[in-house]
Design a protein around this motif. Sequence first.
Motif, short mmCIF file in Angstrom:
data_model
loop_
_atom_site.label_atom_id
_atom_site.label_comp_id
_atom_site.label_asym_id
_atom_site.label_seq_id
_atom_site.Cartn_x
_atom_site.Cartn_y
_atom_site.Cartn_z
N ASN A 231 1.99 -4.40 -20.62
CA ASN A 231 1.99 -3.58 -19.40
C ASN A 231 1.21 -4.29 -18.31
OD1 ASN A 231 -0.65 -2.82 -20.70
ND2 ASN A 231 -0.82 -1.61 -18.83
N ILE A 232 1.44 -3.86 -17.08
CA ILE A 232 0.61 -4.36 -15.97
C ILE A 232 0.14 -3.16 -15.15
CG2 ILE A 232 1.81 -6.58 -15.82
CD1 ILE A 232 2.99 -5.47 -13.11
N ASP A 233 -1.03 -3.35 -14.53
CA ASP A 233 -1.56 -2.35 -13.60
C ASP A 233 -2.04 -3.13 -12.39
OD1 ASP A 233 -2.55 0.01 -12.51
OD2 ASP A 233 -4.45 -0.12 -13.60
N LEU A 234 -1.71 -2.68 -11.20
CA LEU A 234 -2.11 -3.43 -10.01
C LEU A 234 -2.56 -2.52 -8.88
CD1 LEU A 234 0.21 -3.57 -7.50
CD2 LEU A 234 1.46 -4.69 -9.34
N THR A 235 -3.41 -3.09 -8.04
CA THR A 235 -3.88 -2.42 -6.83
C THR A 235 -3.64 -3.33 -5.63
OG1 THR A 235 -5.63 -1.35 -8.11
CG2 THR A 235 -5.84 -1.28 -5.72
N ILE A 236 -2.98 -2.78 -4.62
CA ILE A 236 -2.78 -3.51 -3.37
C ILE A 236 -3.78 -2.97 -2.36
CG2 ILE A 236 -1.14 -4.09 -1.53
CD1 ILE A 236 1.11 -3.28 -3.53
N PHE A 237 -4.45 -3.89 -1.64
CA PHE A 237 -5.44 -3.52 -0.63
C PHE A 237 -4.84 -3.83 0.74
CE2 PHE A 237 -7.51 -4.60 -4.55
CZ PHE A 237 -8.46 -3.62 -4.71
N ALA A 238 -4.48 -2.79 1.48
CA ALA A 238 -3.83 -2.99 2.78
C ALA A 238 -4.19 -1.84 3.71
CB ALA A 238 -2.32 -3.07 2.62
N GLN A 239 -4.75 -2.17 4.86
CA GLN A 239 -4.99 -1.12 5.87
C GLN A 239 -3.66 -0.67 6.47
OE1 GLN A 239 -8.22 -0.04 6.38
NE2 GLN A 239 -7.30 1.67 7.49
N GLU A 240 -2.77 -1.66 6.66
CA GLU A 240 -1.41 -1.37 7.14
C GLU A 240 -0.47 -2.37 6.51
OE1 GLU A 240 -0.94 -3.83 11.16
OE2 GLU A 240 -2.13 -2.01 11.44
N PRO A 241 0.80 -2.04 6.32
CA PRO A 241 1.38 -0.72 6.52
C PRO A 241 0.94 0.25 5.44
CG PRO A 241 2.96 -2.16 5.45
CD PRO A 241 1.76 -3.00 5.74
N LYS A 242 1.24 1.52 5.64
CA LYS A 242 0.98 2.54 4.63
C LYS A 242 1.92 2.30 3.45
CE LYS A 242 -2.34 5.05 6.30
NZ LYS A 242 -3.40 4.07 6.09
N LEU A 243 1.37 2.14 2.27
CA LEU A 243 2.20 1.75 1.12
C LEU A 243 2.61 2.93 0.24
CD1 LEU A 243 0.36 -1.55 0.21
CD2 LEU A 243 2.55 -1.30 1.39
N GLY A 244 2.05 4.10 0.51
CA GLY A 244 2.40 5.28 -0.29
C GLY A 244 3.90 5.45 -0.48
N PRO A 245 4.66 5.36 0.63
CA PRO A 245 6.11 5.61 0.51
C PRO A 245 6.87 4.55 -0.31
CG PRO A 245 5.38 5.80 2.81
CD PRO A 245 4.24 5.21 2.03
N ILE A 246 6.30 3.37 -0.51
CA ILE A 246 7.08 2.34 -1.22
C ILE A 246 6.56 2.03 -2.63
CG2 ILE A 246 7.84 1.23 0.93
CD1 ILE A 246 5.96 -1.11 -0.48
N LYS A 247 5.48 2.71 -3.03
CA LYS A 247 4.90 2.42 -4.36
C LYS A 247 5.92 2.62 -5.48
CE LYS A 247 1.32 5.10 -4.06
NZ LYS A 247 0.06 5.82 -4.34
N ALA A 248 6.67 3.71 -5.42
CA ALA A 248 7.61 4.01 -6.51
C ALA A 248 8.72 2.96 -6.57
CB ALA A 248 8.22 5.41 -6.32
N ARG A 249 9.21 2.54 -5.40
CA ARG A 249 10.27 1.54 -5.36
C ARG A 249 9.76 0.20 -5.89
NH1 ARG A 249 12.83 -1.39 -0.82
NH2 ARG A 249 11.32 -0.45 0.58
N MET A 250 8.51 -0.16 -5.52
CA MET A 250 7.94 -1.41 -5.99
C MET A 250 7.75 -1.39 -7.51
SD MET A 250 4.47 -3.41 -4.84
CE MET A 250 4.85 -3.21 -3.11
N ARG A 251 7.33 -0.25 -8.01
CA ARG A 251 7.11 -0.10 -9.44
C ARG A 251 8.42 -0.35 -10.20
NH1 ARG A 251 4.86 5.52 -12.11
NH2 ARG A 251 4.14 4.56 -14.05
N GLU A 252 9.50 0.25 -9.72
CA GLU A 252 10.80 0.05 -10.38
C GLU A 252 11.26 -1.39 -10.28
OE1 GLU A 252 13.58 2.88 -8.77
OE2 GLU A 252 12.32 4.57 -9.41
N HIS A 253 11.03 -1.98 -9.11
CA HIS A 253 11.45 -3.37 -8.88
C HIS A 253 10.69 -4.32 -9.81
CE1 HIS A 253 13.27 -6.57 -6.53
NE2 HIS A 253 12.09 -7.15 -6.42
N LEU A 254 9.37 -4.12 -9.93
CA LEU A 254 8.56 -4.99 -10.80
C LEU A 254 8.91 -4.77 -12.27
CD1 LEU A 254 5.08 -4.67 -9.04
CD2 LEU A 254 6.60 -6.66 -9.02
N ALA A 255 9.17 -3.52 -12.64
CA ALA A 255 9.54 -3.23 -14.03
C ALA A 255 10.82 -3.98 -14.39
CB ALA A 255 9.70 -1.73 -14.24
N ALA A 256 11.80 -3.96 -13.48
CA ALA A 256 13.05 -4.68 -13.74
C ALA A 256 12.80 -6.18 -13.83
CB ALA A 256 14.06 -4.36 -12.64
#
Length: 158
Positions: free
Chosen positions: A94-119
């Motif tokens: 498994n992997i666990d990651l944290t992105i540190f970004a003031q901008e852009p707001k990443l909340g809306p893309i976290k789920a899509r990134m998770r699926e993309h990385l899993a694939a």
Amino acid sequence: MFRVGIGHDTHRLGEGRPLILGGLRIEHPRGLIGHSDADVVLHALTDALLGAAGLGDIGDAFPDTDQKYKDCDSRFFVDETLKRLRENGWRVGNIDLTIFAQEPKLGPIKARMREHLAAMLGLSVDAVNVKAKTGEKVGAIGRAEAIGCQVIALLESK
Ligand code: MG
């Protein structure tokens, strides 16, 4: 047998570059500056995987002095690393990651990134976790001058 590895990366934000994070193109007026596509998420992931397998770091494996990697899709580093892991008898747990970004707001893309990385890693979505933090307006990340990422990876012997 299990092994863990940690990876970290930071890149500067600047004009005239696309923003690529975790292999996804994200709409934003500025992108990350680097020799390759400067995807901090895939760079930190590559380092976590190499580290867990005792295979050094991304700078050793894919030197940024090599013109071959100029503007390179960082997916190449991950795919190449997964190949080396397989050759050494490892698979990713498994992997666990944290992105540190003031901008852009990443909340809306976290789920899509998770699926993309899993694939990308051949894992189920529950084995990939994506977290996002701002820099609380402090330091280079908080001033939106840079984006950083930390990744921890668990490997299992095949
Ligand atoms: Mg990097």
